[in-house]
Design an enzyme around this catalytic site. Structure first.
Site, PDB file in Angstrom:
ATOM      1  N   ASP A 139       0.851  -1.177   0.000  1.00  0.00           N
ATOM      2  CA  ASP A 139       0.000   0.000   0.000  1.00  0.00           C
ATOM      3  C   ASP A 139       0.891   1.231   0.000  1.00  0.00           C
ATOM      4  O   ASP A 139       1.885   1.269   0.722  1.00  0.00           O
ATOM      5  CB  ASP A 139      -0.871  -0.013   1.270  1.00  0.00           C
ATOM      6  CG  ASP A 139      -2.313   0.330   0.990  1.00  0.00           C
ATOM      7  OD1 ASP A 139      -2.569   1.474   0.583  1.00  0.00           O
ATOM      8  OD2 ASP A 139      -3.176  -0.550   1.193  1.00  0.00           O
TER       9      ASP A 139
ATOM     10  N   ASP B 271      -3.149   4.703  -2.300  1.00  0.00           N
ATOM     11  CA  ASP B 271      -4.216   5.229  -1.443  1.00  0.00           C
ATOM     12  C   ASP B 271      -4.702   6.600  -1.934  1.00  0.00           C
ATOM     13  O   ASP B 271      -3.889   7.448  -2.289  1.00  0.00           O
ATOM     14  CB  ASP B 271      -3.628   5.355  -0.023  1.00  0.00           C
ATOM     15  CG  ASP B 271      -4.676   5.597   1.040  1.00  0.00           C
ATOM     16  OD1 ASP B 271      -5.629   4.805   1.128  1.00  0.00           O
ATOM     17  OD2 ASP B 271      -4.531   6.569   1.803  1.00  0.00           O
TER      18      ASP B 271
ATOM     19  N   GLU C 126      -6.635   4.027  -5.791  1.00  0.00           N
ATOM     20  CA  GLU C 126      -7.968   4.195  -5.225  1.00  0.00           C
ATOM     21  C   GLU C 126      -8.544   5.478  -5.813  1.00  0.00           C
ATOM     22  O   GLU C 126      -7.926   6.535  -5.720  1.00  0.00           O
ATOM     23  CB  GLU C 126      -7.841   4.300  -3.702  1.00  0.00           C
ATOM     24  CG  GLU C 126      -9.130   4.089  -2.985  1.00  0.00           C
ATOM     25  CD  GLU C 126      -9.055   4.502  -1.524  1.00  0.00           C
ATOM     26  OE1 GLU C 126      -9.916   4.076  -0.764  1.00  0.00           O
ATOM     27  OE2 GLU C 126      -8.151   5.264  -1.139  1.00  0.00           O
TER      28      GLU C 126
ATOM     29  N   HIS D  32     -10.741  -3.746   2.749  1.00  0.00           N
ATOM     30  CA  HIS D  32     -10.689  -3.458   4.184  1.00  0.00           C
ATOM     31  C   HIS D  32     -11.576  -2.281   4.597  1.00  0.00           C
ATOM     32  O   HIS D  32     -11.675  -1.982   5.778  1.00  0.00           O
ATOM     33  CB  HIS D  32      -9.234  -3.172   4.574  1.00  0.00           C
ATOM     34  CG  HIS D  32      -8.719  -1.949   3.876  1.00  0.00           C
ATOM     35  ND1 HIS D  32      -8.514  -1.906   2.508  1.00  0.00           N
ATOM     36  CD2 HIS D  32      -8.419  -0.716   4.341  1.00  0.00           C
ATOM     37  CE1 HIS D  32      -8.104  -0.692   2.174  1.00  0.00           C
ATOM     38  NE2 HIS D  32      -8.033   0.050   3.260  1.00  0.00           N
ATOM     39  N   ASP D  33     -12.181  -1.593   3.622  1.00  0.00           N
ATOM     40  CA  ASP D  33     -13.063  -0.465   3.944  1.00  0.00           C
ATOM     41  C   ASP D  33     -14.533  -0.804   3.729  1.00  0.00           C
ATOM     42  O   ASP D  33     -15.390   0.076   3.858  1.00  0.00           O
ATOM     43  CB  ASP D  33     -12.717   0.749   3.046  1.00  0.00           C
ATOM     44  CG  ASP D  33     -11.349   1.322   3.338  1.00  0.00           C
ATOM     45  OD1 ASP D  33     -10.885   1.225   4.486  1.00  0.00           O
ATOM     46  OD2 ASP D  33     -10.734   1.885   2.406  1.00  0.00           O
TER      47      ASP D  33
HETATM   48  C1  GLC Z   1      -8.106   4.906   2.112  1.00  0.00           C
HETATM   49  C2  GLC Z   1      -7.952   3.646   2.901  1.00  0.00           C
HETATM   50  C3  GLC Z   1      -8.644   3.795   4.215  1.00  0.00           C
HETATM   51  C4  GLC Z   1      -8.014   4.952   4.948  1.00  0.00           C
HETATM   52  C5  GLC Z   1      -7.976   6.211   4.095  1.00  0.00           C
HETATM   53  C6  GLC Z   1      -7.055   7.227   4.667  1.00  0.00           C
HETATM   54  O1  GLC Z   1      -9.424   5.179   1.804  1.00  0.00           O
HETATM   55  O2  GLC Z   1      -8.418   2.560   2.169  1.00  0.00           O
HETATM   56  O3  GLC Z   1      -8.607   2.624   4.981  1.00  0.00           O
HETATM   57  O4  GLC Z   1      -8.734   5.209   6.113  1.00  0.00           O
HETATM   58  O5  GLC Z   1      -7.523   5.960   2.801  1.00  0.00           O
HETATM   59  O6  GLC Z   1      -5.718   6.908   4.422  1.00  0.00           O
END
Ligand code: GLC
Ligand code: CA
Length: 568
Positions: free
Chosen positions: A95, A202, A259, A337-338
């Site tokens: 990540d 991310d 993302e 994971h979200d």
């Molecule tokens: C992304 C991650 C999440 C995190 C956020 C802030 O959305 O997937 O888990 O809280 O970024 O870094």
């Protein structure tokens, strides 16, 4: 391009496997399960953040990119894991969290020392606004992703710093070239040189901000801070930064999956993933997984607040990116994971039979879509959300806790409002994905040693729902997933690379038709807990082969949550 037809298995390090009995999953634990991971037939693993961090947001708040969070292990453990993966022909991606750091990162510590600090400009600092009465105000009205303002006051230097997420996650200033170069060297090249195969990037579209920081429109006058995510995504220099980053990745032949929240326009998505752009190889779009969440606040909704036609529309929209006319690529996923567990959101848990059927049907759905396939630990055994009977003290995620506290304070402890918040969290919280992996029927699901206290409680159902049982059962969800992954690999032109061409309109069956090299895929999914009649006649012609099915073979009747894939 190894990644186009690949299946990637996502691992959440704290919850996968604990090797030393401290109740926290770790790198040696992951290493010990490589046989299992490989038995699934996947091509790569993605690890959620393993870097040193005070864990305000489970490692998405990095205090040192070049160090490993000690409970997870050491740099050497990671090096060994990389080597072990490569020996087996598995790729490994990490990540990359560089929109922000932790407040404990040395860069931020130095930045906050004084207004004239050499690293002051590495973060985004703004002076207060004052009104006629000399009262101090924040630079603007933006609400952060987890609630509250995006600005945190720093008493020592009399300025605010920007944080799109928690106040412990200050945003880096990407405008500063020196900062960008430090990010590339420390967060990226340090690990690329160790041989990793790529990054999951991310919040990849949030680095560039509109530096005038305009107030967001007031969409909810009841609230102090307003929804502003559309104002901090896809900023003016986003593409420039990603292209710069892409040049470094290219040196290492590393892949990226970014993302990409809040980017529903397919042309805009394409501007990030078009091959000739050299920015990102593919992205995670959120159209599907955001279905049923509240439009303003994620948890301001009720369970199963979605319809099948809406789901179809979102699937169709994301698949359009790979319609054969673009040079772009994307992903297929239902969990990470979200996100809460897909069976709990879109399947059925009312009986063990329907649970298994719907978990298999959802496997067919996601594996039939074009793009690189991502599956999340536990999805392959049909893990489900935490029981409704569990109290809020079992929820550990900062987003869940902040939302519950927000409802508590704004409703003045209204039990009805709190119950609604709890119900929404039981349905959608990120916590559900973060519970320990269910390995077997021993205490804590075999995730840690029996006497340990796991950092999150294992689900009550682990004695029946676990890897060990499902490995022994040829009809299990796990065995089904292995078949699905193998079949997908066997017919890449229709699965990973097919062109989504048609779906039907009704609200019970989801029929997908995709075109490959001179052949077609016809996927039929029954999204209801009852039998459904169907007539596929014309679609199947007289030369079709049933590739996958989780139930019978009757041509005219579908069992509850039955799913089938035909090659035509
Ligand atoms: C992304 C991650 C999440 C995190 C956020 C802030 O959305 O997937 O888990 O809280 O970024 O870094
Ligand atoms: Ca451990």
């Amino acid at each position: 391009m190894w990644w186009k037809n690949a299946t990637v298995y996502q691992i959440y390090p704290p919850s996968f496997k604990d090797s030393n009995g401290d109740g926290i999953g770790d790198i040696p634990g992951i290493h010990s399960q490589l046989d299992y991971i490989q038995s699934l037939g996947v091509d790569a693993i993605w690890l959620c953040p393993i870097y040193d961090s005070p864990q305000h947001d489970m490692g998405y708040d990095v205090s040192n990119y070049e160090g490993v969070y000690p409970p997870y292990g050491t740099i050497e453990d990671v090096e060994k894991l990389i080597e072990a993966c490569h020996t087996r022909g598995l790729r490994i991606i990490l990540d990359l969290v560089v929109n922000h750091t932790s407040i404990e990162h040395a860069w931020f510590q130095e930045s906050r020392l004084s207004i004239s600090s050499a690293k002051r400009d590495w973060y985004i600092w703004r002076p207060p606004r004052y009104d006629q009465d000399g009262k101090r105000h924040l630079p603007n009205n933006w609400r952060s992703c987890f609630g509250g303002s995006v600005w945190a006051w720093d008493e020592a230097t009399g300025e605010y710093y920007l944080h799109l997420f928690t106040p412990q996650q200050p945003d880096l200033n990407w405008e500063n070239e020196e900062t960008r170069n430090a990010i590339y060297a420390s967060a990226m090249e340090f690990w690329l040189r160790k041989g990793i195969d790529g990054f999951r990037v991310d919040v990849a579209n949030a680095y560039s901000k509109d530096l005038s920081f305009p107030d967001a429109p007031v969409t909810d006058p009841q609230q102090e801070w307003q929804y502003a995510s559309h104002l901090f995504c896809n900023g003016p220099r986003s593409h420039e930064y990603l292209r710069e980053m892409g040049r470094i990745l290219k040196k290492y032949n590393a892949m990226t999956v970014g993302e990409l929240p809040l980017t529903p326009d397919i042309e805009q998505v394409l501007s990030y993933v078009s091959a000739k752009e050299g920015q990102l190889d593919m992205v995670f779009q959120f159209d599907m997984v955001h279905l049923g969440t509240g439009p303003d606040l994620k948890y301001q909704t009720v369970p199963r607040n979605w319809t099948l036609p809406e789901l179809k529309e979102r699937v169709r929209a994301t698949q359009r990116l790979m319609d054969g006319t673009t040079d772009g690529w994307s992903t297929a996923f239902l969990e990470n994971h979200d996100q809460a567990r897909c069976v709990s959101r879109w399947g059925c848990e009312s009986t063990p039979e329907l649970w298994a059927q719907s978990a298999k049907m959802l496997a067919i759905l996601v594996a039939s879509l074009s793009g690189t396939l991502f599956i999340y630990q536990g999805q392959e055994i049909g893990m489900v959300n935490a029981p409704a009977s569990w109290g809020m003290d079992e929820y550990k995620d900062v987003e869940s806790k902040d939302y519950y506290e927000f409802v508590r304070s704004t409703s003045h402890d209204d039990p009805v409002a709190l119950a609604a918040a709890k119900t929404a969290l039981q349905h959608l919280a990120r916590d559900h994905a973060r519970m320990p992996m269910q390995w077997d029927g021993t205490p804590h699901a075999g995730f840690t040693t029996p006497n340990a206290t796991p950092w999150m409680r294992a689900h009550d159902n682990y004695s029946v729902l676990n890897v060990k049982r499902q490995t022994l059962d040829g009809q299990s969800v796990l065995s089904f997933w292995k078949r699905v992954i193998a079949i997908r690999k066997e017919y890449p032109d229709v699965f990973a690379q097919g062109v989504f061409c048609h779906t039907n309109a009704d609200d019970k069956l989801f029929i997908i038709e995709k075109e490959g090299d001179g052949r077609k895929l016809v996927v039929v999914l029954n999204f209801t807990p009852s039998e459904q009649e169907m007539d596929l006649g014309a679609k199947l012609g007289d030369q079709s082969k049933l590739l996958l099915s989780n139930a019978g073979e009757s041509v005219h009747l579908l069992q509850p949550y039955e799913g089938r894939v035909y090659l035509v």
